[in-house]
Design an enzyme around this catalytic site. Structure first.
Site, PDB file in Angstrom:
ATOM      1  N   LYS A   1       3.028   1.528  -5.689  1.00 11.29           N
ATOM      2  CA  LYS A   1       1.719   2.187  -5.659  1.00 11.29           C
ATOM      3  C   LYS A   1       1.501   2.907  -6.984  1.00 11.29           C
ATOM      4  O   LYS A   1       2.510   3.324  -7.583  1.00 11.29           O
ATOM      5  CB  LYS A   1       1.660   3.197  -4.503  1.00 11.29           C
TER       6      LYS A   1
ATOM      7  N   LYS B   1       8.031  -4.176  -2.647  1.00 12.44           N
ATOM      8  CA  LYS B   1       7.020  -5.203  -2.388  1.00 12.44           C
ATOM      9  C   LYS B   1       5.792  -5.039  -3.272  1.00 12.44           C
ATOM     10  O   LYS B   1       5.376  -3.903  -3.547  1.00 12.44           O
ATOM     11  CB  LYS B   1       6.622  -5.058  -0.898  1.00 12.44           C
TER      12      LYS B   1
ATOM     13  N   ASP C   1       1.799  -5.149  -3.653  1.00  8.09           N
ATOM     14  CA  ASP C   1       0.771  -4.876  -2.666  1.00  8.09           C
ATOM     15  C   ASP C   1      -0.016  -6.164  -2.382  1.00  8.09           C
ATOM     16  O   ASP C   1       0.047  -7.116  -3.168  1.00  8.09           O
ATOM     17  CB  ASP C   1      -0.170  -3.759  -3.126  1.00  8.09           C
ATOM     18  N   GLU C   2      -0.711  -6.203  -1.258  1.00  6.09           N
ATOM     19  CA  GLU C   2      -1.354  -7.439  -0.818  1.00  6.09           C
ATOM     20  C   GLU C   2      -2.431  -7.912  -1.785  1.00  6.09           C
ATOM     21  O   GLU C   2      -2.765  -9.116  -1.819  1.00  6.09           O
ATOM     22  CB  GLU C   2      -1.952  -7.281   0.587  1.00  6.09           C
TER      23      GLU C   2
ATOM     24  N   HIS D   1       1.990 -11.060   4.889  1.00  2.00           N
ATOM     25  CA  HIS D   1       1.110  -9.894   4.977  1.00  2.00           C
ATOM     26  C   HIS D   1      -0.135 -10.350   5.726  1.00  2.00           C
ATOM     27  O   HIS D   1      -0.601 -11.464   5.535  1.00  2.00           O
ATOM     28  CB  HIS D   1       0.729  -9.373   3.595  1.00  2.00           C
TER      29      HIS D   1
ATOM     30  N   LYS E   1      -1.000   4.955   9.897  1.00  2.00           N
ATOM     31  CA  LYS E   1      -2.453   5.083   9.637  1.00  2.00           C
ATOM     32  C   LYS E   1      -3.271   3.971  10.269  1.00  2.00           C
ATOM     33  O   LYS E   1      -4.505   4.071  10.328  1.00  2.00           O
ATOM     34  CB  LYS E   1      -2.704   5.132   8.122  1.00  2.00           C
TER      35      LYS E   1
HETATM   36  C1  CAP Z   1       0.733   0.408   3.181  1.00  2.00           C
HETATM   37  C2  CAP Z   1       0.013  -0.842   2.677  1.00  2.00           C
HETATM   38  C3  CAP Z   1       0.038  -2.037   3.644  1.00  2.00           C
HETATM   39  C4  CAP Z   1      -0.504  -1.803   5.011  1.00  2.00           C
HETATM   40  C5  CAP Z   1      -0.813  -3.103   5.740  1.00  2.00           C
HETATM   41  C6  CAP Z   1      -1.417  -0.509   2.328  1.00  2.00           C
HETATM   42  O1  CAP Z   1       0.737   1.402   2.213  1.00  2.00           O
HETATM   43  O2  CAP Z   1       0.609  -1.296   1.479  1.00  2.00           O
HETATM   44  O3  CAP Z   1      -0.706  -3.058   3.007  1.00  2.00           O
HETATM   45  O4  CAP Z   1       0.429  -1.136   5.754  1.00  2.00           O
HETATM   46  O5  CAP Z   1      -1.176  -2.861   7.048  1.00  2.00           O
HETATM   47  O6  CAP Z   1      -1.893  -1.097   1.334  1.00  2.00           O
HETATM   48  O7  CAP Z   1      -2.082   0.217   3.020  1.00  2.00           O
HETATM   49  P1  CAP Z   1       1.123   2.904   2.607  1.00  2.00           P
HETATM   50  P2  CAP Z   1      -0.464  -3.575   8.286  1.00  2.00           P
HETATM   51  O8  CAP Z   1       2.550   2.926   3.058  1.00  2.00           O
HETATM   52  O9  CAP Z   1       0.956   3.686   1.358  1.00  2.00           O
HETATM   53  O10 CAP Z   1       0.230   3.342   3.683  1.00  2.00           O
HETATM   54  O11 CAP Z   1       1.011  -3.387   8.089  1.00  2.00           O
HETATM   55  O12 CAP Z   1      -0.985  -2.860   9.462  1.00  2.00           O
HETATM   56  O13 CAP Z   1      -0.858  -4.984   8.224  1.00  2.00           O
HETATM   57 MG    MG Z   2      -0.716  -2.794   1.022  1.00  2.00          MG
END
Ligand code: CAP
Ligand code: MG
Length: 431
Positions: free
Chosen positions: A171, A197, A199-200, A287, A327
């Site tokens: 991040k 990882k 990020d998506e 993801h 969250k």
């Molecule tokens: C979490 C995260 C993930 C989400 C995906 C984000 O970051 O990298 O992509 O958790 O959701 O971008 O929000 P944080 P899910 O740890 O900083 O919140 O796992 O529900 O598919």
């Molecule tokens: Mg993410």
């Protein structure tokens, strides 16, 4: 009046007064006993027009998700009737539909989903429709590759036997230059993360080009392995046009990467199937970005357990399933069903490792282990990088929270002798 206008006569009218083709009601078959080779789907239906019967609506779902109704052939050719899906059970507005195996092309998930999760969601006479669950017959399951590694293969790769795996996401999600990205990754690994990882939404943007990022970050992985003596993995996002995605996965493998990450829904089931079919020596991380567009509404869309089963058939080794405490919106019951779908017996397929992610920090660890057990990955982005002393100490605090919980000690008790955890508990006073 030209021919086109004639054809738009309200469909239901034709249904009611039409010739000798099958009607929606004909697909409602409470006497039908599903064959072991049938695929079973469970739908929740909400009628638009309460004067219509639920039998009629459920029959409509079965019809429109199998052979349809609009042709005389449906009755003239006896083999057609055998292909029709059947509503064999209806509890209030929950319909159980059986699909004969001949309806589907084995090994072709997009084909199957185009039937059971295709046009039916758009039917005008049905206000809302939700595909709650899907059960495939053994024969169809065996036409899919399933995970290449599964839970055991991932544990063998990371050499972590008992506890949950600990991971972070670099991040901020986007914007970091390659050198800074790799530094954040190193700090997380050095502090005790097993997994780092992408990020998506990080692909090969100008500020952090793919190949440079892979090489630079894997170097830092190796450095962290030397420093800690522990195995580390980097989840590298290869999401892109399919051919380019394969080229990137090959690049990851060629440079010593162990995991490729794919945004399974924005890429689509075909792309996931293509990636798995290549047989890379790579763990596939799924993801589910975009899932909530169709999983979130309780009375419409596709429930997450369906996506879990689909991902497992296609070969996803580790998959995001929600947290119940972070969250994102899912509650405990929903998350527990997703976890069960990852691991329940599915013919000869390996289990998929559940991933908990989204707003997590060390205070969540005891409840996460209570919900997930030990076979899962704790993915925390802000919950590690947001530690008052930064990423490396944030990773240490998360590791300590896991060690405390695995040892049956409360976080507060453990924090008395572990300042990094104590700082984290002060930073996040509430779970
Ligand atoms: C979490 C995260 C993930 C989400 C995906 C984000 O970051 O990298 O992509 O958790 O959701 O971008 O929000 P944080 P899910 O740890 O900083 O919140 O796992 O529900 O598919
Ligand atoms: Mg993410």
């Amino acid at each position: 009046m030209i021919l086109g206008q004639l054809i738009t006569i309200p469909y239901t009218l034709f249904q009611t007064f039409g010739g000798s083709q099958m009607k929606y009601e004909d697909f409602y078959n409470p006497k039908y006993k599903p064959a072991v080779s049938d695929t079973i789907c469970t739908f929740r239906i909400e009628l638009r027009d309460p004067s219509k019967s639920m039998e009629w609506a459920a029959g409509g779902v079965a019809a429109e998700s199998s052979i349809g109704t609009w042709t005389e052939l449906t009755t003239e050719k006896p083999y057609m009737k055998k292909l029709a899906a059947s509503v064999f059970k209806l509890n209030d507005n929950i319909a159980h539909v059986a699909y004969p195996i001949e309806l589907f092309e084995p090994g072709n998930l997009p084909n199957i989903m185009s039937s059971v999760a295709g046009n039916v969601f758009g039917l005008g006479d049905i206000q809302y429709l939700r595909l709650l669950d899907i059960h495939f017959p053994k024969k169809l399951i065996q036409s899919f590759p399933g995970p290449a590694y599964g839970i055991k293969g991932i544990r063998d790769t990371v050499k972590v036997v008992k506890r949950p795996l600990i991971g972070t996401i670099v991040k901020p999600k986007l914007g970091l230059r390659t050198k800074d990205h790799a530094k954040v990754a190193f700090d997380a690994w050095a502090g005790g993360c097993d997994v780092v990882k992408d990020d998506e939404n990080l692909a090969s943007q100008k500020f952090n080009p793919f190949e440079e990022r892979v090489v630079t970050t894997l170097d830092q992985r190796d450095r962290a392995e030397d420093e800690t003596g522990d195995k580390k993995v980097y989840l590298i996002n290869v999401t892109a046009e399919t051919k380019e995605m394969l080229r990137r996965a090959q690049f990851v493998e060629d440079h010593g990467g162990r995991v490729a990450m794919i945004d399974i829904l924005t890429c689509g089931y075909s792309a996931v199937a293509t990636l798995r079919k290549q047989g890379f020596n790579l763990i596939l991380h799924g993801h589910r970005a975009m899932h909530a567009a169709f999983t979130k509404l309780p009375n419409h869309g596709i429930a997450m357990p369906v996506i879990v089963t689909a991902s497992r058939l296609l070969g996803i080794d580790q998959l995001h399933v929600g947290t119940a405490v972070g969250k994102m919106s899912e509650d405990r019951e929903e998350v527990e069903i997703n976890i069960r779908k990852c691991k329940e017996p599915l013919a000869n397929l390996k289990p998929t490792l559940p991933v908990a992610s989204g707003g997590l920090h060390p205070r969540h660890v005891p409840s996460l282990i209570d919900i997930f057990g030990v076979d899962f990955i704790i993915q925390a982005g802000g919950g590690i990088h947001g530690h008052p002393r930064g990423t490396r100490v944030g990773a240490m605090a998360m590791r300590m929270a896991v060690d405390a919980t695995m040892a049956g000690q409360s976080l507060e008790e453990y924090a008395k002798s572990h300042i990094e955890l104590d700082e984290a508990l002060n930073r996040w006073p509430f779970a």
